[in-house]
Design a protein around this motif. Structure first.
Motif, short mmCIF file in Angstrom:
data_model
loop_
_atom_site.label_atom_id
_atom_site.label_comp_id
_atom_site.label_asym_id
_atom_site.label_seq_id
_atom_site.Cartn_x
_atom_site.Cartn_y
_atom_site.Cartn_z
N LEU A 27 0.83 -1.30 -0.06
CA LEU A 27 -0.07 -0.06 0.02
C LEU A 27 0.94 1.19 0.08
O LEU A 27 0.38 2.48 0.14
CB LEU A 27 -0.87 0.00 1.29
CG LEU A 27 -2.03 -1.17 1.34
CD1 LEU A 27 -2.71 -1.20 2.74
CD2 LEU A 27 -2.92 -1.14 -0.14
N SER A 82 0.88 4.74 -2.18
CA SER A 82 -0.25 5.71 -2.08
C SER A 82 0.52 7.18 -2.00
O SER A 82 1.49 7.30 -1.87
CB SER A 82 -0.68 5.64 -0.50
OG SER A 82 -1.39 6.56 0.07
N THR A 95 -6.76 6.65 -2.92
CA THR A 95 -7.77 5.58 -2.40
C THR A 95 -8.68 5.08 -3.47
O THR A 95 -8.91 3.88 -3.57
CB THR A 95 -8.48 6.06 -1.21
OG1 THR A 95 -7.62 6.53 -0.16
CG2 THR A 95 -9.31 5.11 -0.77
N PHE A 148 -6.65 2.20 -5.47
CA PHE A 148 -6.58 0.92 -4.65
C PHE A 148 -7.77 0.46 -4.66
O PHE A 148 -7.95 -0.90 -4.99
CB PHE A 148 -6.48 1.27 -3.34
CG PHE A 148 -4.73 1.59 -2.97
CD1 PHE A 148 -3.73 0.69 -3.15
CD2 PHE A 148 -4.22 2.97 -2.78
CE1 PHE A 148 -2.55 1.09 -3.15
CE2 PHE A 148 -3.01 3.25 -2.33
CZ PHE A 148 -2.12 2.08 -2.76
N ASN A 203 -6.97 2.74 2.97
CA ASN A 203 -6.40 2.27 1.54
C ASN A 203 -6.60 0.61 1.59
O ASN A 203 -7.06 0.10 0.41
CB ASN A 203 -5.11 2.56 1.20
CG ASN A 203 -5.07 3.93 0.71
OD1 ASN A 203 -6.02 4.64 0.26
ND2 ASN A 203 -3.88 4.39 0.76
#
Length: 341
Positions: free
Chosen positions: A281, A284, A296, A299, A329
């Protein structure tokens, strides 16, 4: 989607992090798991405790010599009497015509690629617990589960067969893939961490039964610097079973998702029986080690795209560091996956 998790990760609490000559506290902290747990709670995911598998799953991807080093390292380091509170190497042999060392300081350098993986008194226990989390998630999929998330900490995709690096000691994604191979002739690993999954690539580089695909920030400017280039395609039986898709620094959703479409075509052509997603993640826009700028919603969209591959899937947590949006996320990825499945 169920999530496998154990509190045993907390025994690994590294402090040292060297960034361009500046010593800071590492961003790979136990608090990462707390924020990821909050993301799981927001998505109402059920937590499952891992099965303790022992050395079996680890030995499928790591050498006995390396596992022995990690198991013995802290006691041998402590016995020196004048050593620091964490194990950090001051020598990194490149192994040209080299002899395997017997002294703990030499072994530490032999088995660590960089200073980003300090070993403390609880590191071995935490790393073993993370592989149990990954293997349990894989077994749940083998037992008929459609998709399972493994909250692994410490992460693993920079760990080679016998070398730690980049916060990683044991390669959880490789452990999951090798476990899935018990029932599937072919398995694919899709790594969407902002950093190239160099350890995973190295473990499977000469194998044709595990496809490794990595979407990451351009290694010419970003860790790990010396692996992750597009020309790295595998060797021997693995030639053609490795695909790297490096992206320009700062790339956002559109570029990232376009790269995924390229990856998806390769995965479909490989015809695997199951999929491991090395879920970083840290792509980001708010990650402290920012290399890409995924939102977000990006994702969420990639979670949906992964689901549409239609494969039994193990999602293994890799990177993603301390930011207020980390848990959000994770919720988005899993929600996107579930909505599209």
């Amino acid at each position: 989607m169920k999530a496998v998790y154990t509190e045993l990760h907390r025994s690994h609490d590294p402090q040292f992090f060297l960034v361009r000559g500046v010593v800071r506290r590492t961003t790979e902290q136990p608090e990462r798991a707390d924020r990821l747990l909050a993301g799981l709670a927001a998505g109402k995911h059920q937590l499952v405790a891992p099965t303790v598998f022992g050395q079996g799953p680890r030995m499928r991807v790591h050498s006995a010599e390396y596992l022995g080093f990690l198991a013995e390292a802290w006691d041998a380091w402590s016995a020196l009497g004048d050593a620091g509170p964490e194990m950090i190497a001051n020598v990194h042999p490149v192994r040209h015509a080299a002899t395997y060392p017997t002294h703990i300081v030499g072994r530490l350098g032999w088995h660590t690629a960089d200073t980003g993986c300090p070993i403390g008194p609880g590191t071995w226990a935490a790393a073993c617990a993370a592989t149990d989390v990954a293997a349990t998630a894989a077994q749940m999929v083998l037992d008929g589960g459609d998709a399972v998330y493994a909250l692994c900490r410490p992460p693993g995709h920079h760990a080679f067969r016998d070398v730690a690096g980049g916060f990683c000691f044991l390669n959880n994604s490789a452990v999951a893939a090798a476990h899935l191979r018990l029932s599937h002739e072919r398995v694919a690993i899709l790594d969407v961490d902002v950093h190239h999954g160099n350890g995973t690539q190295g473990i499977f580089y000469d194998r044709g039964d595990v496809l490794t695909v990595s979407i990451h920030a351009d290694p010419a400017f970003y860790y790990p610097y010396v692996w992750g280039y597009a020309h790295e395609r595998g060797e021997g039986a693995g030639l053609g079973a490795n695909l790297n898709i490096p992206l320009p620094l700062g790339s956002g959703d559109d570029v990232w998702l376009a790269a995924f479409e390229t990856a998806a075509k390769t995965i479909k052509s490989f015809s695997p029986g199951a999929l491991v997603v090395a879920l970083g993640l840290d792509a980001s826009e708010h990650d402290p080690l920012r290399g890409l700028a995924v939102t977000t919603d990006g994702f969420r969209r990639v979670g949906a795209s992964i689901a549409r591959l239609g494969l039994p899937t193990v999602l293994v947590q890799e990177g993603g560091y301390l930011s207020d949006i980390l848990g959000t996320n994770l919720t988005a990825v899993l929600a996107g996956f579930e909505a599209a499945r």
